[in-house]
Design an enzyme around this catalytic site. Structure first.
Site, PDB file in Angstrom:
ATOM      1  N   ARG A 114       0.430 -30.417  10.213  1.00 47.51           N
ATOM      2  CA  ARG A 114      -0.189 -29.228  10.825  1.00 47.51           C
ATOM      3  C   ARG A 114      -0.729 -28.279   9.761  1.00 47.51           C
ATOM      4  O   ARG A 114      -1.796 -27.671   9.946  1.00 47.51           O
ATOM      5  CB  ARG A 114       0.847 -28.534  11.722  1.00 47.51           C
ATOM      6  CG  ARG A 114       1.185 -29.415  12.926  1.00 47.51           C
ATOM      7  CD  ARG A 114       2.487 -29.077  13.582  1.00 47.51           C
ATOM      8  NE  ARG A 114       2.793 -30.053  14.635  1.00 47.51           N
ATOM      9  CZ  ARG A 114       3.982 -30.176  15.210  1.00 47.51           C
ATOM     10  NH1 ARG A 114       4.986 -29.412  14.842  1.00 47.51           N
ATOM     11  NH2 ARG A 114       4.161 -31.079  16.151  1.00 47.51           N
ATOM     12  N   ASP A 127       0.845  -1.196   0.000  1.00 47.38           N
ATOM     13  CA  ASP A 127       0.000   0.000   0.000  1.00 47.38           C
ATOM     14  C   ASP A 127       0.880   1.245   0.000  1.00 47.38           C
ATOM     15  O   ASP A 127       2.112   1.163  -0.119  1.00 47.38           O
ATOM     16  CB  ASP A 127      -1.026  -0.040   1.146  1.00 47.38           C
ATOM     17  CG  ASP A 127      -0.425   0.261   2.509  1.00 47.38           C
ATOM     18  OD1 ASP A 127       0.817   0.442   2.612  1.00 47.38           O
ATOM     19  OD2 ASP A 127      -1.186   0.314   3.489  1.00 47.38           O
ATOM     20  N   HIS A 170       5.312 -31.020  10.200  1.00 38.98           N
ATOM     21  CA  HIS A 170       4.855 -29.672   9.852  1.00 38.98           C
ATOM     22  C   HIS A 170       3.803 -29.721   8.733  1.00 38.98           C
ATOM     23  O   HIS A 170       2.886 -28.914   8.697  1.00 38.98           O
ATOM     24  CB  HIS A 170       6.042 -28.803   9.447  1.00 38.98           C
ATOM     25  CG  HIS A 170       7.070 -28.697  10.537  1.00 38.98           C
ATOM     26  ND1 HIS A 170       6.818 -28.098  11.736  1.00 38.98           N
ATOM     27  CD2 HIS A 170       8.349 -29.177  10.611  1.00 38.98           C
ATOM     28  CE1 HIS A 170       7.882 -28.167  12.519  1.00 38.98           C
ATOM     29  NE2 HIS A 170       8.821 -28.832  11.857  1.00 38.98           N
ATOM     30  N   CYS A 192       2.925  -3.342   3.999  1.00 32.87           N
ATOM     31  CA  CYS A 192       2.105  -2.166   4.285  1.00 32.87           C
ATOM     32  C   CYS A 192       2.788  -1.447   5.452  1.00 32.87           C
ATOM     33  O   CYS A 192       3.985  -1.636   5.658  1.00 32.87           O
ATOM     34  CB  CYS A 192       0.647  -2.529   4.557  1.00 32.87           C
ATOM     35  SG  CYS A 192       0.338  -3.534   6.028  1.00 32.87           S
ATOM     36  N   GLY A 193       2.063  -0.646   6.200  1.00 38.16           N
ATOM     37  CA  GLY A 193       2.706   0.072   7.291  1.00 38.16           C
ATOM     38  C   GLY A 193       3.281  -0.872   8.331  1.00 38.16           C
ATOM     39  O   GLY A 193       4.429  -0.743   8.756  1.00 38.16           O
ATOM     40  N   THR A 194       2.476  -1.840   8.733  1.00 33.89           N
ATOM     41  CA  THR A 194       2.904  -2.823   9.734  1.00 33.89           C
ATOM     42  C   THR A 194       3.133  -4.219   9.159  1.00 33.89           C
ATOM     43  O   THR A 194       3.715  -5.068   9.824  1.00 33.89           O
ATOM     44  CB  THR A 194       1.824  -2.971  10.824  1.00 33.89           C
ATOM     45  OG1 THR A 194       0.610  -3.392  10.176  1.00 33.89           O
ATOM     46  CG2 THR A 194       1.582  -1.654  11.552  1.00 33.89           C
ATOM     47  N   HIS A 248       8.753 -24.296   8.924  1.00 37.56           N
ATOM     48  CA  HIS A 248       7.679 -24.938   9.688  1.00 37.56           C
ATOM     49  C   HIS A 248       6.286 -24.719   9.090  1.00 37.56           C
ATOM     50  O   HIS A 248       5.451 -25.616   9.158  1.00 37.56           O
ATOM     51  CB  HIS A 248       7.657 -24.408  11.134  1.00 37.56           C
ATOM     52  CG  HIS A 248       8.800 -24.918  11.957  1.00 37.56           C
ATOM     53  ND1 HIS A 248       8.800 -24.893  13.331  1.00 37.56           N
ATOM     54  CD2 HIS A 248       9.986 -25.476  11.592  1.00 37.56           C
ATOM     55  CE1 HIS A 248       9.935 -25.405  13.795  1.00 37.56           C
ATOM     56  NE2 HIS A 248      10.684 -25.761  12.746  1.00 37.56           N
ATOM     57  N   ARG A 275       6.843   0.629   8.227  1.00 37.39           N
ATOM     58  CA  ARG A 275       6.980   1.540   9.369  1.00 37.39           C
ATOM     59  C   ARG A 275       7.603   0.834  10.574  1.00 37.39           C
ATOM     60  O   ARG A 275       7.747   1.422  11.637  1.00 37.39           O
ATOM     61  CB  ARG A 275       5.602   2.097   9.747  1.00 37.39           C
ATOM     62  CG  ARG A 275       5.010   3.000   8.673  1.00 37.39           C
ATOM     63  CD  ARG A 275       3.570   3.404   8.980  1.00 37.39           C
ATOM     64  NE  ARG A 275       3.050   4.286   7.942  1.00 37.39           N
ATOM     65  CZ  ARG A 275       1.756   4.524   7.747  1.00 37.39           C
ATOM     66  NH1 ARG A 275       0.855   3.943   8.525  1.00 37.39           N
ATOM     67  NH2 ARG A 275       1.369   5.339   6.782  1.00 37.39           N
TER      68      ARG A 275
HETATM   69  C1  RB5 Z   1      -2.084   2.686   6.409  1.00 34.92           C
HETATM   70  O1  RB5 Z   1      -2.109   3.911   7.073  1.00 34.92           O
HETATM   71  C2  RB5 Z   1      -1.871   1.550   7.394  1.00 34.92           C
HETATM   72  O2  RB5 Z   1      -3.015   1.378   8.159  1.00 34.92           O
HETATM   73  C3  RB5 Z   1      -1.509   0.285   6.668  1.00 34.92           C
HETATM   74  O3  RB5 Z   1      -0.358   0.498   5.905  1.00 34.92           O
HETATM   75  C4  RB5 Z   1      -1.194  -0.923   7.528  1.00 34.92           C
HETATM   76  O4  RB5 Z   1      -0.262  -0.612   8.514  1.00 34.92           O
HETATM   77  C5  RB5 Z   1      -2.345  -1.660   8.060  1.00 34.92           C
HETATM   78  O5  RB5 Z   1      -2.212  -2.746   8.645  1.00 34.92           O
END
Ligand code: RB5
Length: 147
Positions: free
Chosen positions: A136, A8, A133, A65-67, A98, A109
């Site tokens: 599972r 994203d 594995h 993405c961000g996280t 696994h 981020r």
């Molecule tokens: C976008 O701002 C953020 O929410 C997205 O990149 C992500 O971190 C969501 O899980």
């Protein structure tokens, strides 16, 4: 390997770094975007990468993405996807050994670009261990079938 990558707006710059890195390792890369920093919705990209991997259009996928969480949750809704968020190289290796993860995800981020490259490399270099594995993983796919 043929690797499909999606992201994203939070991860566009890191995505391009990872694309270049994967190509430098000799991999074929399919970039499905987004290629801008304009706000977009990560489920679209998670689903697209997931469907391409399950369809065999790529050997594995990379999602950012961000996280790494939202886009991997979206991908994991596609039956057959095993997308794993990793913020360290040991986890990246183990999700292949696994869990036979077919998509690796991380957060732009959360991890820096050097660590992100090491995470991708650890994942790609690892091999699925099979045996118990696989049992599972079969059980995970039974859950999918039950809906
Ligand atoms: C976008 O701002 C953020 O929410 C997205 O990149 C992500 O971190 C969501 O899980």
């Amino acid at each position: 390997m043929k690797i499909v990558i999606g992201n994203d707006h939070a991860a566009t710059a890191l995505k391009f770094e990872i694309v270049d890195y994967l190509k430098s390792l000799g991999h074929e890369v399919i970039n499905i975007g987004t290629d801008t920093t304009e706000s977009c919705n990560y489920p679209e990209y998670g689903e697209k990468v997931g469907r391409m991997v399950v369809a065999g259009e790529a050997d594995c996928g990379v999602l950012i993405c961000g996280t790494g969480v939202g886009i991997s949750i979206a991908a994991n809704k596609v039956p057959g996807v095993r997308a794993a968020v990793c913020s360290d190289t040991a986890t990246a290796r183990l999700v292949k050994e696994h869990n036979n993860a077919n998509i690796i995800a991380f957060g732009a981020r959360i991890v820096g670009s050097e660590l992100a490259k090491d995470i991708v490399k650890a994942y790609l270099d690892a091999e699925f261990a099979g045996g118990r594995h696989q049992t599972r993983i079969d059980l995970i796919h039974e859950i999918e079938k039950r809906g």
